[in-house]
Design a protein around this motif. Sequence first.
Motif, mmCIF file in Angstrom:
data_model
loop_
_atom_site.group_PDB
_atom_site.id
_atom_site.type_symbol
_atom_site.label_atom_id
_atom_site.label_comp_id
_atom_site.label_asym_id
_atom_site.label_seq_id
_atom_site.Cartn_x
_atom_site.Cartn_y
_atom_site.Cartn_z
ATOM 1 N N LEU A 122 0.762 -0.846 0.348
ATOM 2 C CA LEU A 122 -0.530 -0.321 0.261
ATOM 3 C C LEU A 122 0.363 1.317 0.049
ATOM 4 O O LEU A 122 2.078 1.455 1.124
ATOM 5 N N PRO A 123 0.598 2.374 -0.630
ATOM 6 C CA PRO A 123 0.782 4.111 -0.859
ATOM 7 C C PRO A 123 1.218 4.122 0.761
ATOM 8 O O PRO A 123 0.396 3.734 1.673
ATOM 9 N N LYS A 124 2.071 5.046 1.127
ATOM 10 C CA LYS A 124 2.255 6.045 2.399
ATOM 11 C C LYS A 124 1.771 6.867 2.921
ATOM 12 O O LYS A 124 0.633 7.020 3.343
ATOM 13 N N GLU A 125 0.877 7.128 1.273
ATOM 14 C CA GLU A 125 0.000 8.302 1.416
ATOM 15 C C GLU A 125 -1.128 8.782 2.377
ATOM 16 O O GLU A 125 -1.321 9.369 3.474
ATOM 17 N N PRO A 126 -1.756 8.280 1.597
ATOM 18 C CA PRO A 126 -3.274 7.009 2.664
ATOM 19 C C PRO A 126 -2.605 7.347 4.383
ATOM 20 O O PRO A 126 -3.922 7.745 4.893
ATOM 21 N N TYR A 127 -1.996 6.707 4.446
ATOM 22 C CA TYR A 127 -1.344 6.454 6.648
ATOM 23 C C TYR A 127 -0.601 7.301 6.913
ATOM 24 O O TYR A 127 -1.165 7.685 8.187
ATOM 25 N N GLU A 128 -0.674 8.468 6.151
ATOM 26 C CA GLU A 128 -0.226 9.730 6.212
ATOM 27 C C GLU A 128 -0.906 10.546 6.677
ATOM 28 O O GLU A 128 -0.421 11.410 7.873
ATOM 29 N N ALA A 129 -2.182 10.517 6.025
ATOM 30 C CA ALA A 129 -3.519 11.462 6.407
ATOM 31 C C ALA A 129 -3.662 10.899 7.101
ATOM 32 O O ALA A 129 -4.657 12.083 8.004
ATOM 33 N N THR A 130 -4.243 10.202 7.873
ATOM 34 C CA THR A 130 -4.520 9.745 9.673
ATOM 35 C C THR A 130 -3.646 9.686 10.768
ATOM 36 O O THR A 130 -3.691 9.122 11.522
ATOM 37 N N GLY A 131 -2.880 9.803 10.695
ATOM 38 C CA GLY A 131 -1.626 9.835 11.140
ATOM 39 C C GLY A 131 -0.818 8.388 11.421
ATOM 40 O O GLY A 131 0.305 7.779 12.505
ATOM 41 N N ARG A 132 -1.369 7.394 10.899
ATOM 42 C CA ARG A 132 -1.054 5.695 11.592
ATOM 43 C C ARG A 132 0.628 5.525 10.945
ATOM 44 O O ARG A 132 1.168 4.502 11.658
ATOM 45 N N TRP A 133 0.826 6.595 10.197
ATOM 46 C CA TRP A 133 2.320 5.988 9.657
ATOM 47 C C TRP A 133 3.416 6.144 10.472
ATOM 48 O O TRP A 133 3.949 5.187 10.516
ATOM 49 N N GLU A 134 3.059 7.266 11.306
ATOM 50 C CA GLU A 134 3.855 7.189 12.451
ATOM 51 C C GLU A 134 3.313 6.053 13.601
ATOM 52 O O GLU A 134 3.981 5.917 14.430
ATOM 53 N N GLU A 135 1.889 6.757 13.862
ATOM 54 C CA GLU A 135 1.196 5.675 15.411
ATOM 55 C C GLU A 135 2.036 4.135 14.669
ATOM 56 O O GLU A 135 1.973 3.833 16.241
ATOM 57 N N TYR A 136 1.609 3.911 14.500
ATOM 58 C CA TYR A 136 2.086 2.526 14.689
ATOM 59 C C TYR A 136 3.370 2.104 14.386
ATOM 60 O O TYR A 136 3.873 1.279 15.295
ATOM 61 N N GLY A 137 4.481 2.689 14.397
ATOM 62 C CA GLY A 137 5.714 2.829 15.237
ATOM 63 C C GLY A 137 7.017 1.702 14.095
ATOM 64 O O GLY A 137 6.129 1.557 13.290
ATOM 65 N N PRO A 138 7.492 0.611 15.290
ATOM 66 C CA PRO A 138 8.621 -0.015 14.067
ATOM 67 C C PRO A 138 7.059 -1.513 14.227
ATOM 68 O O PRO A 138 7.636 -2.225 13.251
ATOM 69 N N GLU A 139 6.746 -1.516 14.578
ATOM 70 C CA GLU A 139 5.696 -2.875 13.942
ATOM 71 C C GLU A 139 5.089 -2.940 12.586
ATOM 72 O O GLU A 139 4.303 -3.990 11.805
ATOM 73 N N LEU A 140 5.269 -1.630 11.871
ATOM 74 C CA LEU A 140 4.925 -1.301 10.274
ATOM 75 C C LEU A 140 5.656 -1.381 9.451
ATOM 76 O O LEU A 140 6.722 -0.596 9.818
ATOM 77 N N PHE A 141 5.792 -2.864 8.712
ATOM 78 C CA PHE A 141 6.898 -2.752 7.550
ATOM 79 C C PHE A 141 7.070 -1.654 6.735
ATOM 80 O O PHE A 141 5.409 -1.548 5.492
ATOM 81 N N ARG A 142 7.449 -1.201 6.528
ATOM 82 C CA ARG A 142 8.100 0.069 5.109
ATOM 83 C C ARG A 142 8.775 -0.642 4.246
ATOM 84 O O ARG A 142 9.755 -1.257 5.087
ATOM 85 N N LEU A 143 8.542 -0.221 3.041
ATOM 86 C CA LEU A 143 9.531 -0.445 1.901
ATOM 87 C C LEU A 143 9.482 0.893 0.621
ATOM 88 O O LEU A 143 8.032 1.354 1.277
ATOM 89 N N LYS A 144 10.393 0.472 0.086
ATOM 90 C CA LYS A 144 10.918 1.710 -0.388
ATOM 91 C C LYS A 144 10.654 1.164 -2.794
ATOM 92 O O LYS A 144 11.001 0.160 -2.483
ATOM 93 N N ASP A 145 10.018 1.379 -3.575
ATOM 94 C CA ASP A 145 10.215 0.873 -4.700
ATOM 95 C C ASP A 145 11.441 1.696 -4.916
ATOM 96 O O ASP A 145 12.445 2.252 -4.739
#
Length: 565
Positions: free
Chosen positions: A80-103
Amino acid sequence: MAAQVQRMSRLMVKTLRDDPADAETLSHKLLVRAGYVRRNAAGIWSWLPLGKKVLENVSRVVREEMDAIGAQEVLLPAVLPKEPYEATGRWEEYGPELFRLKDRKGADYLLGPTHEEIFTLLVKDQCTSYKDLPVILYQVQSKYRDEARPRSGILRGREFLMKDSYSFDTTDEGLAESYALHREAYIKIFQRLGLDHRIVSAVSGAMGGSASEEFLAPAAAGEDTFVHCTACDYAANTEAVTFVAEPPAAVEHPAVEELDTPDTPTIETLAEHLGVPASATLKNLLVKVDGEIVAVGVPGDREVDLGKLSDHLAPAEVELVTAEDFTGRPDLVRGYVGPQGLGKVRYLADPRIAAGTAWITGANKEGVHARNVVAGRDFEVDEYVDVVVVEDGDPCPKCGTGLKLDRAIEIGHIFQLGRKYADAFQLDVLGQNGKPTRVTMGSYGIGVSRAVAALAEQTADEQGLCWPAEIAPADVHVVAAGKALQTELALDVSAQLAEAGLRVLVDERPGVSPGVKFTDAELIGVPKILVAGRRSAEGVVELKDRRTGEREELPVAEAIARLRG
C-alpha cells in the motif's frame, strides 16, 4: 456429490515424534509435529496440505456468515502507498511494527496491517449518494506486522491471515445496526468453529473510534488477560476495566509529619522500615510524555499498567524516566518523590487517591518520607486516570463482586470507528436533503490463522490435535492396519465414504507399522477414525471417536451408515 479420498502415501506430510526445540505453546508443538505448518523464518510460516485445508475451512465458515449479513467480498492489495496512512497519522502511530519499504524510485510503501484507509478511499470512489449506502465490504487476506518478538508459532506471527470488514453508514443509528450485525455474525462463526469464547469490553487503541469489543478464546497460551465477574455478566480486557472509588469517610487528619527513613527508596523497604502495609503508602511513578516529566500516583501495593497509561495519553509517546532525567532537577529526588511540592510537574493519580485520603509518601528529600499527606489538602491531582494493573478480586465495576483474571487468545475485534477515517478523506455522500453527509464507519476483524491456533490450544489432548468436525482436514481418517486384505478393505470403505460425500484421509502407506499409523491418526486429529484391522476378513471395522476415545466394532455397512449420519 462424491468427495475426495486423500491417500497418506501421496500426501506431503511428515509427522514428528518429538516437540520442536523452540516450541513454547501446545498449538506450536502439535501443528508442527502433525505436519500442518513449517517455519520459514521468525514469525513467518508455510501452510502444508493438511494445514491449508483447516485454514480454508475456517475461511469458508467466516465467508458464509459474512455473506449471510449482506457483506460483499473484495480483495485489496497488501502493498500500500504511504500517503493514505500519513493522512490519518498511522504511518507514524504504528511505530516499528509497521513494515515499511521503498520501490526502485524511492517512493514509500507499507505492507498492510489493516485497511481502513484503503477501504475508505474505495467507497469514496464508488459511492456518491445515500442511496449507495449502507454497505459492508470484507476481504480475507494476509496482513503484516513487524512483531518485536514473534513467538508461539502462528499465534504471534509477522504474516497472518485475517478477515477484515468495514461498514459504511450515513447515520450513527445505521452504524449501531451494522455493528450489531457483525456481533451476531461473529457469535455464529465462533460457535460453528467450536471455539469457546468470551465477548469483552475493550479499548480501540491505534484503530481509533468509540465502542469496541474483543472476542477472546480462553487458553493458557493466551497473551491477553481479561477479567470476568462471577456474579454478573461483566467481562472486559484488563485495559478496559474501570474503578469507581467510594467516597472516603470524612476524617480530620493530623498535619503532615516528616519521617527519617534512610535507605528506603522502594515501597518494600519503606513499608518494612515503618512496619506498615504497602497499601498505606503512595507510589509515584515518573514517566516522560513527549519528553515532559509527568508523575503518576497509585497505592503502594499496586503497579502502573504502562499499556493503559499509553492508551490514555495517546498519541503522545510515553516512556519511563532514566537516571539522567534527574540531573538538574533538585525538585525530583529519586526514590523519595512525593506529590506535595512537585511544583510544575503534572500529577496524574489513580481514583483510589481520592480527595480526603491520607498517605505515606516521599518528602522530596533524600532519606525522608512524609506521613499524613492528604489528597486535596496537601496536594492536588491534575487528572484521575484508571491505569493500575488489574488484580484478582478487584471489585466489578457493575456489581462490586470480586473479579477473576483469566488468559485468552484474541480471535476477533469489532470497532465503531465513527468518522475518524471519513474526516481524514472527506468521505461524504449526497444526503436525502441534497446536502453532503459525512459517512460513519465500523471496522471488524477476525484472525483466521490465529483461530486455527486457538482451536488447537482448546481442543488438543495428550495424543495430539482434535479438530471440530466443521474445520477438520477430513471427516474420517481410515487406517489400514497393514496386511493386503486390510488395505483393500480400507480403500474400498474410503471410496464408499467419499461417494457418500464424506472427506476421507486413508492411511494405506506400505511398510509403515500399525503403531505408527495409529499414533499419526491421533496426532493429526480427524474427528472419526475407522480402522480396518484384525476382523477385516469378516467385514468388520473399528470406529473410534477421536475426542471421547469411545470405540466399537461394526460391520462395514453399519459403520458407513453411522458416519453418514
